[in-house]
Design a protein around this motif. Sequence first.
Motif, PDB file in Angstrom:
ATOM      1  N   THR A   1       0.827  -1.205   0.000  1.00 26.08           N
ATOM      2  CA  THR A   1       0.000   0.000   0.000  1.00 26.08           C
ATOM      3  C   THR A   1       0.862   1.256   0.000  1.00 26.08           C
ATOM      4  N   VAL A   2       1.864   1.253   0.871  1.00 25.17           N
ATOM      5  CA  VAL A   2       2.746   2.407   0.954  1.00 25.17           C
ATOM      6  C   VAL A   2       3.505   2.589  -0.351  1.00 25.17           C
TER       7      VAL A   2
ATOM      8  N   ILE B   1       8.159  13.605  -0.471  1.00 24.84           N
ATOM      9  CA  ILE B   1       8.130  12.694   0.664  1.00 24.84           C
ATOM     10  C   ILE B   1       7.353  13.311   1.812  1.00 24.84           C
ATOM     11  N   TRP B   2       7.489  14.584   1.968  1.00 23.34           N
ATOM     12  CA  TRP B   2       6.752  15.256   3.020  1.00 23.34           C
ATOM     13  C   TRP B   2       5.258  15.025   2.830  1.00 23.34           C
TER      14      TRP B   2
ATOM     15  N   GLU C   1       4.537  11.258   3.441  1.00 22.95           N
ATOM     16  CA  GLU C   1       4.587  10.926   4.860  1.00 22.95           C
ATOM     17  C   GLU C   1       3.361  11.454   5.602  1.00 22.95           C
ATOM     18  N   ASN C   2       2.905  12.606   5.199  1.00 26.02           N
ATOM     19  CA  ASN C   2       1.696  13.132   5.824  1.00 26.02           C
ATOM     20  C   ASN C   2       0.510  12.222   5.565  1.00 26.02           C
ATOM     21  N   TRP C   3       0.405  11.772   4.333  1.00 26.14           N
ATOM     22  CA  TRP C   3      -0.663  10.828   3.992  1.00 26.14           C
ATOM     23  C   TRP C   3      -0.550   9.590   4.863  1.00 26.14           C
ATOM     24  N   LEU C   4       0.648   9.105   5.008  1.00 26.07           N
ATOM     25  CA  LEU C   4       0.867   7.871   5.762  1.00 26.07           C
ATOM     26  C   LEU C   4       0.631   8.074   7.252  1.00 26.07           C
ATOM     27  N   LYS C   5       1.154   9.157   7.769  1.00 30.15           N
ATOM     28  CA  LYS C   5       1.090   9.369   9.210  1.00 30.15           C
ATOM     29  C   LYS C   5      -0.253   9.926   9.662  1.00 30.15           C
ATOM     30  N   SER C   6      -1.068  10.340   8.705  1.00 26.37           N
ATOM     31  CA  SER C   6      -2.343  10.965   9.067  1.00 26.37           C
ATOM     32  C   SER C   6      -3.235  10.010   9.839  1.00 26.37           C
ATOM     33  N   ARG C   7      -2.965   8.720   9.704  1.00 25.22           N
ATOM     34  CA  ARG C   7      -3.837   7.773  10.387  1.00 25.22           C
ATOM     35  C   ARG C   7      -3.329   7.405  11.773  1.00 25.22           C
ATOM     36  N   PHE C   8      -2.251   8.028  12.190  1.00 24.66           N
ATOM     37  CA  PHE C   8      -1.697   7.716  13.505  1.00 24.66           C
ATOM     38  C   PHE C   8      -1.502   8.973  14.332  1.00 24.66           C
TER      39      PHE C   8
ATOM     40  N   VAL D   1       3.053   6.664  15.920  1.00 23.28           N
ATOM     41  CA  VAL D   1       4.134   6.633  14.936  1.00 23.28           C
ATOM     42  C   VAL D   1       5.425   6.180  15.605  1.00 23.28           C
TER      43      VAL D   1
END
Lengths: 158, 158
Positions: B39-40, B130-131, B134-141, B146
């Motif tokens: 997914t990532v 990447i910023w 990473e925001n997309w990825l970290k938005s769920r935590f 994290v």
Amino acid sequence: MRKEVVESAASNVVPPVDLSDVGEIRDILGFHIRLAYVTVYRHFMETFSDLDLTQKQVSVLWLVSDNPGVAQTDLAQRLHMDRATTMGIINRLEGRGLLRRGPSPQDRRRKTLYLTPAGEEVLKRAKAAIWEHENWLKSRFTKREVQTLMGLLDRIHT
Amino acid sequence: MRKEVVESAASNVVPPVDLSDVGEIRDILGFHIRLAYVTVYRHFMETFSDLDLTQKQVSVLWLVSDNPGVAQTDLAQRLHMDRATTMGIINRLEGRGLLRRGPSPQDRRRKTLYLTPAGEEVLKRAKAAIWEHENWLKSRFTKREVQTLMGLLDRIHT
DNA sequence: GCCCTATTGTGAGCGTAGCGTACAATTGGC
DNA sequence: GCCAATTGTACGCTACGCTCACAATAGGGC
């Protein structure tokens, strides 16, 4: 909708001015996921060197075994794969005589998938190897940590 | 479809007797890591479609930028890659003029790596992407989650 | 100094797997 | 009954992992 969780080194509220500065590569979550994946994949391949199966191939065998008669598209969806990619994997497994395609009674466009006896046998041995592999992987965590990790990972791919 | 719902109760204390029965595929940690990675990776490629860089390529650029003059072997070690695999990646990046190989003063077997100005420029833009990624990825935590996730993942690849 | 082994980069070749694109057969909504 | 969507398929391209082999160099023991 989505919470704006801005990261560490940057300020908490205001986005960083210089977008090109994301900090250390060590702070990139995606980077850690990749490294972990690579490590797991490599150990998996070692464990399965005699069975000559990849993660994806085992996943496919497993899912087909659990859901005999499943269509390729459903399979692709569950494993987050492209249809074309799924094709390749199915072709390889079928070529090795581990599964077969059959017609679908309801929809003549679809093909149903089911394992051959050989496929079931291979899957059985694969599961034993996975038990080994999983033990290696989980040995570094407590049971609680495994649950935590799975829960967090789930939020990514669902 | 036969489904043995063993759920999280699976083997809390005693290892299963039948090694071939590892339970649901959903209980396999490696499976979750793979799905999360896929997914990532997919989102990464979407974010980077215009820059035309893969995760590994960005990782290489980043590390070379942070450690100018690094040798290929060191790079491979840090990124958990094979020497031959590293070669391919370096070749591609060099072919695109993003980095260059030079001689090593101490060891004539080694080549030192450093980014070209074009490489630095591309890396700069990559970091901005990447910023976003990473925001997309970290938005769920949450921030704490994290940290937890990174800590757990670190235990796998170190 | 001279051998033996290890290291480093490199190349060739193979396999897996991801993607886009195109196409035929079939289905289902209208 | 027509048209859009779905499903499987094929083709070509790319990335990347592995093995094996080889040349050049380095380093330790003698």
